[in-house]
Design an enzyme around this catalytic site. Structure first.
Site, PDB file in Angstrom:
ATOM      1  N   GLY A  15     -35.649 -27.007 -18.364  1.00  0.00           N
ATOM      2  CA  GLY A  15     -36.229 -26.855 -17.035  1.00  0.00           C
ATOM      3  C   GLY A  15     -35.141 -26.858 -15.977  1.00  0.00           C
ATOM      4  O   GLY A  15     -33.971 -26.559 -16.249  1.00  0.00           O
ATOM      5  N   SER A  16     -35.496 -27.235 -14.773  1.00  0.00           N
ATOM      6  CA  SER A  16     -34.609 -27.044 -13.625  1.00  0.00           C
ATOM      7  C   SER A  16     -33.418 -27.983 -13.554  1.00  0.00           C
ATOM      8  O   SER A  16     -32.566 -27.827 -12.686  1.00  0.00           O
ATOM      9  CB  SER A  16     -35.418 -27.145 -12.329  1.00  0.00           C
ATOM     10  OG  SER A  16     -36.279 -26.041 -12.233  1.00  0.00           O
ATOM     11  N   THR A  17     -33.312 -28.979 -14.431  1.00  0.00           N
ATOM     12  CA  THR A  17     -32.075 -29.760 -14.460  1.00  0.00           C
ATOM     13  C   THR A  17     -30.896 -28.860 -14.833  1.00  0.00           C
ATOM     14  O   THR A  17     -29.750 -29.159 -14.500  1.00  0.00           O
ATOM     15  CB  THR A  17     -32.178 -30.924 -15.465  1.00  0.00           C
ATOM     16  OG1 THR A  17     -32.580 -30.417 -16.740  1.00  0.00           O
ATOM     17  CG2 THR A  17     -33.191 -31.960 -14.985  1.00  0.00           C
ATOM     18  N   LYS A  30     -30.248 -26.121 -13.530  1.00  0.00           N
ATOM     19  CA  LYS A  30     -29.753 -25.494 -12.301  1.00  0.00           C
ATOM     20  C   LYS A  30     -28.524 -26.204 -11.743  1.00  0.00           C
ATOM     21  O   LYS A  30     -27.753 -25.612 -10.984  1.00  0.00           O
ATOM     22  CB  LYS A  30     -30.878 -25.463 -11.253  1.00  0.00           C
ATOM     23  CG  LYS A  30     -32.027 -24.535 -11.633  1.00  0.00           C
ATOM     24  CD  LYS A  30     -33.207 -24.653 -10.669  1.00  0.00           C
ATOM     25  CE  LYS A  30     -34.357 -23.745 -11.100  1.00  0.00           C
ATOM     26  NZ  LYS A  30     -35.570 -23.929 -10.286  1.00  0.00           N
ATOM     27  N   ASP A  68     -40.319 -23.790 -13.363  1.00  0.00           N
ATOM     28  CA  ASP A  68     -39.645 -24.592 -12.353  1.00  0.00           C
ATOM     29  C   ASP A  68     -38.254 -24.910 -12.847  1.00  0.00           C
ATOM     30  O   ASP A  68     -38.105 -25.625 -13.803  1.00  0.00           O
ATOM     31  CB  ASP A  68     -40.437 -25.875 -12.116  1.00  0.00           C
ATOM     32  CG  ASP A  68     -39.683 -26.829 -11.248  1.00  0.00           C
ATOM     33  OD1 ASP A  68     -39.970 -28.025 -11.339  1.00  0.00           O
ATOM     34  OD2 ASP A  68     -38.818 -26.401 -10.488  1.00  0.00           O
TER      35      ASP A  68
END
Length: 745
Positions: free
Chosen positions: A317-319, A321, A745
């Site tokens: 997921g968005s970690t 990013k 997300d």
């Protein structure tokens, strides 16, 4: 008489000859044995040694496992095995029987102390007697008996019961980093003896180091096996196993276990994974998961055999990013103030468009706001247009995502980077499609927290000789890569702090009083049995990867909670259970480590001058110099009124509302606090009706609309979590209509 004499003489001669021959045979045999030392080719001394020599076993102690401060985590303790003697021959004095005389009474009394039914105990005893067995044992229930239970059974004074001294593995903390520590079981060896063998975690990984070598004692005994007073003894001492000191801190691990227990009880998630690490050394200070198990009883082990932080990879997921951002900052292609169009992005004409988590986006916004809002489109554009796929792929390797970390735990798996097609390349940039492990994320995050230096995670601090206390081996910090510079690391931490502090950020729940936190939220899709992502507000892996204090991080904490049971207004708000673990663990650990809270800089106080009658340009410039944000109401050129009133003390950054002599126009109040909205309503004479708490998400009067005194101003407020939840629900509704679109997300 004379006739009998010859016969008597000849008989005597024969007897004399016979005994004489026998004497010479025995004499010859005696001297031959004396000279050769053998009988029938067999060494006589060896035979005597075999008959009267005995060999005893000196059991080695399995090494202890301790935390970094020497607190016991696993150790060997005395235990006993219960045996019932059934052979009547063992009783020589009827008044003092040495065998089981009354199986019925024995079974009834033993059932009080053994984890067995009375009928089962009775069956073992009677079957043994029927089959003429010398003795019987009572399986698992008759092993690992404590000293206290042994004394109680002995107090029953039941004939025929005896104990064999043994040892067992003891885990004093119960459920405590169980998958990291592992457990050891008694396993039968070729020589029919039993020894402890590690089956998981450190017990398995360092089984050779922990396992000692049994010793021996040879002694001379009499016919009945008793040691002769003057007999010779030969002792080969046992070599005890080495002690293992871990990097785990018992206090911090306890903080983590307690927090996970509360979340598991309240939200009943499918899974929890959490890791606490020192980013400067790579030492793992705590690691845990739910479901877990008790290493002593094995209760709960059937619910999960794998160490989820090390042995399982999944879409982060968005970690993810964090690392795409770091690559862009390092390559100087990230401009936080640059505007882009959020909402959707099509990487090629052949591919379906990817979307932001709220599907429609937030219109044209800056890349900084894109990071704060966790915009997929922002990171897709960064990967393709700013970095370029080839350069982005290099950074995935620099951050170690394409190979295992090499942590000193068994069965570590590696991530799987999906990077063949353009659509896979952009989804990898925001954490979808590609699968990595939590420990890989921890290792990569050390580069952000440790000024660019990425260090290898490890759980073993040192190995020590159990008896001499001499250190056999000790671990050192290993820098495995330097993917970014110190300056880049600092800038990335500064940006990630705004994810937590900005009203637009997704990390508002992770604020900790007195400490600055930098981090990134994650909401990862979960593949279903049909290969498609699960639908529903709670069907995600919610996570947060954060570090504190922001300027010089002492700790990294990763928490992931899968499919918590969130209902009502909490549905889909994964930050609630995740923060219920992250916040207390991070805060308590920082306090425990004596990391002092940040000294909050005193906000600059300003007394407002009276600007009535002055020009708008002059007023705005004067307030800007004092760090005060100015909002102008109207199209006039002269100040008519101001709020707060002249002489009022205001904080740096506070809004000052200026009314001009022209017609009144309503400003865009999105993201404003109620306090600032009230200033506008007061100065314009609007009738305010507010709903909710938090920050403005909607106003009934469009920005730059002309208003008159007495008009109604209706404003909706939402907390960051409520706003996040509303956007996610909208996105899921849209996803139902566009199931082939990629939403992450």
């Amino acid at each position: 008489m004379n006739k009998k004499q010859p016969y008597m003489n000849s008989g005597a001669t024969i007897l004399f000859a016979f005994f004489g021959l026998l004497f010479f045979v025995l004499l010859f045999r005696y001297f031959s044995i004396q000279i050769s030392g053998e009988v029938d080719g067999q060494p006589l001394a060896a035979k005597a040694q075999e008959k009267y020599s005995r060999e005893g076993n000196l059991a080695a102690i399995r090494g202890d496992i301790l935390d970094r401060n020497g607190e016991e985590i696993a150790e060997d303790t005395n235990a006993y095995k219960l045996i019932a003697i059934l052979d009547k021959k063992m009783t020589t004095n009827p008044k003092k029987p040495q065998h089981v005389k009354d199986p019925d009474k024995t079974a009834k009394e033993l059932a009080k102390y053994l984890d067995m039914d009375e009928s089962e105990i009775y069956s073992i005893l009677t079957k043994g007697i029927k089959n003429k067995k010398f003795q019987v044992e009572f399986g698992k229930a008759g092993k690992d008996i404590t000293h206290q239970t042994k004394k109680k059974i002995e107090g029953l004074k039941l004939p025929g019961l005896t104990f064999i001294r043994d040892s067992k593995r003891f885990y004093p903390n119960g459920v405590f980093a169980s998958h990291l520590i592992g457990y050891a079981d008694q396993v039968e060896q070729k020589d029919k003896t039993f020894t402890s063998v590690g089956k998981m975690g450190i017990e398995e990984m360092l089984n050779n180091e922990l396992t000692g070598k049994n010793g021996k004692i040879n002694f001379e005994s009499d016919l009945w096996g008793y040691i002769l007073p003057d007999g010779k003894e030969k002792i080969t001492p046992a070599q005890n196993g080495h002690d293992v000191y871990l990097t785990i801190d018992q206090k911090i691990q306890t903080f983590l276990e307690d927090a996970m227990n509360k979340v598991a009880k309240e939200y009943k998630p499918e899974k929890i994974i959490a890791v606490v690490a020192d980013p400067k050394t790579g030492e793992i200070l705590a690691m845990g998961q739910r479901p877990s198990f008790d290493p002593k009883t094995k209760e709960g082990i059937e619910n999960g055999w794998h160490n989820e932080a090390v042995e399982t990879s999944f879409e982060p997921g968005s970690t993810m990013k964090i690392f795409t951002l770091a690559a862009a900052v390092q390559e100087k292609v990230f401009n936080p103030n640059e505007i882009y169009q959020s909402g959707s992005y099509q990487v090629t004409k052949k591919d379906k468009a990817i979307h932001d988590h709220n599907y429609s986006g937030w219109g044209p916004i800056t890349y900084l706001e894109g990071v704060q809002r966790s915009s997929n489109v922002a990171f897709a554009k960064i990967a393709k247009e700013k970095l370029g796929f080839e350069r982005f792929r290099e950074y995935l390797t620099r951050f170690g995502f394409d190979k295992p970390t090499g942590i000193d735990l068994p069965n570590e798996t590696s991530g799987k980077i999906q990077f063949t097609y353009p659509i896979e390349k952009i989804t990898t940039a925001y954490g979808q499609g590609t699968a990595i492990t939590p420990i890989q994320q921890i290792q990569a995050a050390t580069a952000i927290a440790n000024d660019g230096k990425m260090v290898k995670p490890h759980v073993v601090k040192k190995i020590v000789d159990h008896d001499t206390r001499e250190t056999i081996k000790s671990s050192t910090t290993e820098v495995v890569s330097t993917p970014i510079t110190k300056e880049t690391a600092k800038e990335v931490r500064d940006i990630l702090e705004t994810v937590v502090t900005s009203p637009k950020g997704t990390g508002g729940r992770y604020k900790i009083d007195g400490y600055s936190v930098a981090g990134k939220t994650g909401t990862a899709n979960i593949p279903g049995p049909n290969g498609r992502y699960l639908q529903g507000a709670n069907n995600y892996m919610f996570s947060f990867l954060g570090m504190a204090p922001k300027d010089d991080p002492e700790l990294i904490v990763y928490v992931a909670v899968q499919q918590p049971e969130l209902e009502g207004i909490e549905a889909g708000q994964g930050a609630i259970p995740v923060s219920a673990i992250f916040n207390p663990v991070m805060k308590n650990s920082l306090h425990y480590l004596n990391i002092k809270p940040s000294k909050l800089e005193k906000a600059q106080l300003n007394k407002l001058d009276d600007f009535k009658g002055k020009s708008i340009d002059e007023t705005v410039a004067a307030l800007k110099d004092k760090g005060v944000e100015t909002v102008v109401i109207g199209k006039g050129t002269e100040v008519v009124r101001q709020l707060p009133e002249p002489g009022t003390t205001v904080l740096q950054g506070e809004k000052v509302i200026i009314q001009t002599n022209g017609e009144m126009l309503v400003p865009d109040m999105t993201g404003w606090s109620l306090r600032d909205v009230m200033k506008v309503a007061n100065i314009t004479g609007l009738k305010l009706n507010s709903k909710g708490k938090g920050y403005v998400t909607h106003q009934n009067i469009k920005p730059k609309t002309h208003v008159q005194k007495g008009d109604f101003l209706i404003v909706d407020f939402k907390t960051p979590e409520e706003q996040w939840n509303a956007e996610k629900n909208d996105a899921e509704e849209q996803t139902e209509k566009n199931k082939e679109d990629i939403v992450q997300d």
